[in-house]
Design an enzyme around this catalytic site. Structure first.
Site, short mmCIF file in Angstrom:
data_model
loop_
_atom_site.label_atom_id
_atom_site.label_comp_id
_atom_site.label_asym_id
_atom_site.label_seq_id
_atom_site.Cartn_x
_atom_site.Cartn_y
_atom_site.Cartn_z
N TYR A 171 27.23 67.03 -17.49
CA TYR A 171 28.55 67.63 -17.33
C TYR A 171 28.90 68.54 -18.51
CZ TYR A 171 29.10 64.15 -13.63
OH TYR A 171 28.93 63.37 -12.51
N GLY A 175 22.60 68.88 -8.16
CA GLY A 175 23.91 68.51 -8.71
C GLY A 175 24.70 69.74 -9.12
N VAL A 233 22.64 62.33 -6.12
CA VAL A 233 21.40 62.96 -5.69
C VAL A 233 20.34 61.87 -5.71
CG1 VAL A 233 19.64 64.70 -6.21
CG2 VAL A 233 22.07 65.23 -6.59
#
Length: 143
Positions: free
Chosen positions: A125, A95, A85
């Site tokens: 994540y 994202g 991004v």
């Protein structure tokens, strides 16, 4: 903010984002052949595909992917080769949207590599619920 499949007219934006990502990671000399990339993405036998994130009509980010297959799960999954991004569009949820779209496209797993020491990405994540794969080491054999 729309997420869409890339089309051939997106080739320059795709290559530019890959080059921007390389510079972000410290590789300043990467320059991609746009025609070669278009052939691999949009030719008669595509080898990969790309999702594009847009903000107000501008290309803001991408997920560069290919299909893989898990023998142990007996189903296809997605290999995410590059998630990027552009800096001016970060913190807008792009994202997350790109990864959610990938997850929606397979009953299998979505996998990717992350460069060691990237604490921001690791936290992102982990917040999604993704985990590193313990006990596995990636090898690469080049022709």
């Amino acid at each position: 903010m729309p997420i869409r499949d890339a089309v051939e007219n997106d080739t320059d934006d795709i290559c530019s984002m890959i080059e921007e990502h390389a510079r972000y990671e410290g590789k300043d000399d990467l320059v991609l052949d746009r025609a070669e990339m278009a052939r691999h993405l949009f030719g008669p036998e595509p080898k990969a595909w790309v999702l594009i994130a847009e903000v107000d009509g501008a290309t803001a980010g991408m997920a560069f992917c290919s299909w893989n297959f898990s023998t142990w799960e007996a189903r296809p999954g997605i290999w995410l080769d590059d998630l990027f991004v552009r800096p001016e569009y970060r913190r807008l949820g792009l994202g997350r949207q790109l990864l959610a779209e990938l997850k929606a496209r397979t009953e299998g797993r979505v996998e990717w590599d992350m460069q060691e020491g990237n604490e921001k990405a690791a936290a992102f994540y982990a917040d999604l619920g993704a985990e590193p794969v313990p006990g596995w080491v990636r090898y690469r054999w080049r022709g």
